[in-house]
Design an enzyme around this catalytic site. Structure first.
Site, PDB file in Angstrom:
ATOM      1  N   GLN A  50       0.805  -1.337  -0.116  1.00 48.35           N
ATOM      2  CA  GLN A  50       0.117  -0.033  -0.094  1.00 48.35           C
ATOM      3  C   GLN A  50       0.970   1.301   0.188  1.00 48.35           C
ATOM      4  OE1 GLN A  50      -2.654  -0.319   3.244  1.00 48.35           O
ATOM      5  NE2 GLN A  50      -3.614  -2.044   2.484  1.00 48.35           N
ATOM      6  N   ASP A  91      -1.890 -11.725   4.371  1.00 45.98           N
ATOM      7  CA  ASP A  91      -3.390 -11.763   4.523  1.00 45.98           C
ATOM      8  C   ASP A  91      -4.088 -13.154   5.034  1.00 45.98           C
ATOM      9  OD1 ASP A  91      -3.875  -8.923   4.329  1.00 45.98           O
ATOM     10  OD2 ASP A  91      -4.351  -9.177   2.065  1.00 45.98           O
ATOM     11  N   ARG A 151     -11.370 -11.109   7.458  1.00 44.81           N
ATOM     12  CA  ARG A 151     -10.591 -12.232   7.453  1.00 44.81           C
ATOM     13  C   ARG A 151     -10.542 -13.124   9.002  1.00 44.81           C
ATOM     14  NH1 ARG A 151      -8.964 -11.686   2.313  1.00 44.81           N
ATOM     15  NH2 ARG A 151      -7.974  -9.885   1.768  1.00 44.81           N
TER      16      ARG A 151
END
Ligand code: S3P
Length: 450
Positions: A176, A327, A403
């Site tokens: 990011q 992730d 998640r």
């Protein structure tokens, strides 16, 4: 959108085998980038297979607020008519990025070198996450940011009227941050250089090249060096978004731990900067195969076949693999609970600043479900109990983190007693069809107040 009006408690319980095909949605990272770069090109970009989850829809709304024409054509097909590099209009209202760190950080980068001001906000999770990692490098271009204490949202970014190019070494492994700097570099004259010590997902670099920007990647002693030439005219692109390996992880891992399962997850992007989980599962002894391995749009793609794997063993996950599966640690920790022995995960400090502190969220829930978890600031270890011996029988908090919610529901599909998640609504940010998709495979998963 900010917050979720009504919590959706959901329970998963042990059921028969999972069988069939799981068609997971489009890649979240690529979907954000397709909308943002489409908005910065001149002309019409067509997108197929866009993830229509809340995070990406928030980015679509944001691009409209900056002046692009963004239209849903139906069934994942979208049209974006861009305003060109440097052509963003000043938004009339606050930009609400909902739950999405990727959305807000990339958009801040994209607008930071235009002479406009924008104010950003998000839900309670996003308003707790650090933005200084992005606004620090954006200040080098000449942008200014004013936010709450600790560099938190809501935050106003005043774009640089006369941006200068930047050479920046990213201090944390973050795609990011890298992408925010590259997007800001688009409207700065001259060459912007980003250096990352560890390779993170490279979708921005690939897509910038696809839109016609001059971008080169080299390996130097300090790491990966990305050089972008500023102020190009981006030409529109037809983009087919591959299916998300981070979403594929959930049906794949469920199949590995639910007795008798055999699930095919077709068309999954296996970009090496994203596929670390699958390599890890195979090292643990998972029956996970790549079928029909091929190349599509310059990316490796395969159909994943996952079968019940009762003999998995804990391993030491190589820390240099962390960025390629960042992730996936929550769902890996669930699989680790069903493996024999200890799974050690090091070099994962970044997990503490995701949609929630993911080490803490998983450790607390797994411990309540009868699993031993040890942790330090940048590591954690799960001691598995082996197949058929995970107690479960708990209600856990999802902490506005999709998640975390999905990981615990999958725990409940194979544990001895059911697992309830207090609020499954965040799942809609990245995987809106999770519930029907898992149910179609044979999972028993239900809303408690239905
Ligand atoms: C993303 C980068 C990763 C990842 C996130 C998506 C991206 O975040 O966790 O889900 O699309 O660039 P960081 O850059 O904070 O590591």
């Amino acid at each position: 959108m900010s917050g979720h009006a009504t919590p959706i408690p959901m329970t998963a319980r042990r059921a028969g085998p999972l069988r069939g095909q799981a068609h997971v949605p489009g890649d979240k990272s690529i979907s954000h980038r397709a909308l943002i770069l489409g908005a910065m090109a001149v002309g019409e970009t067509r997108i197929e297979g866009l993830l229509e989850g809340e995070d990406v829809l928030d980015t679509a709304r944001a691009m409209r607020a900056f002046g692009a024409q963004v239209e849903a054509l139906g069934a994942g097909r979208w049209s974006v008519r861009g305003v060109g590099v440097g052509g963003f209009a000043e938004p009339a209202q606050v930009i609400d990025c909902g739950n999405s760190g990727t959305g807000v950080r990339l958009i801040m980068g994209a607008m930071a070198t235009s002479p406009i001001t924008a104010t950003f906000t998000g839900d309670a999770s996003l308003c707790g996450r650090p933005m200084g990692r992005v606004t620090d490098p954006l200040a080098l271009f000449g942008a200014r940011a004013h936010g709450r204490a600790g560099g938190r949202l809501p935050m106003t970014v005043v774009g640089a009227a006369d941006p200068v190019p930047v050479r920046y070494g990213v201090p944390v492994p973050s795609a990011q941050v890298k992408s925010a700097v590259l997007l800001a570099g688009l409207n700065a004259p001259g060459e912007t250089v980003v250096i990352e010590r560890e390779a993170t997902r490279d979708h921005s670099e690939r897509m910038l090249a696809g839109f016609g920007a001059q971008v080169s990647v080299a390996q130097g002693p300090e790491g990966r060096i990305i050089t972008l030439t500023g102020q190009p005219e981006l030409r529109p692109l037809d983009i087919v978004v591959p299916r998300d390996p981070s979403s594929a992880a959930f049906p794949v891992c469920a199949a590995l731990i639910v007795e008798g399962s055999d699930v095919l997850v077709p068309n999954i992007g296996l970009n090496p900067t994203r596929a670390g989980l699958f390599a890890t599962l195979r090292e643990m002894g998972a029956d996970l195969t790549y079928e029909n391995l091929r190349e599509e749009g310059g990316e490796p793609v395969a159909d994943l076949r996952a079968r019940f794997s009762p003999d998995m063993a804990g391993i030491e996950v190589p820390p240099e693999r962390a960025a390629s599966m960042i992730d996936e640690y929550p769902i890996l920790s669930v699989v680790a609970a069903f493996a024999r022995g200890r799974t050690m995960m090091r070099g994962v400090k970044e997990l503490r600043v995701k949609e929630s502190d993911r080490i803490d969220a998983m450790a607390q829930g797994l411990r309540a479900a009868g699993i031993t978890v040890d942790e330090g600031e940048d590591w954690w270890a799960v001691t598995g109990r082996g197949q058929g011996d995970v107690p479960g029988g708990v209600t856990v908090q999802s902490r506005l983190d999709h998640r975390i919610a999905m990981s615990f529901l999958i725990l409940g599909m194979a544990s001895n007693r059911p697992v309830t998640v207090d609020d499954a609504s965040p799942i809609a940010t990245s995987f809106p069809v999770f519930e029907p998709l898992m149910a179609a495979l044979g999972a028993q998963i239900a809303r408690d107040n239905a």
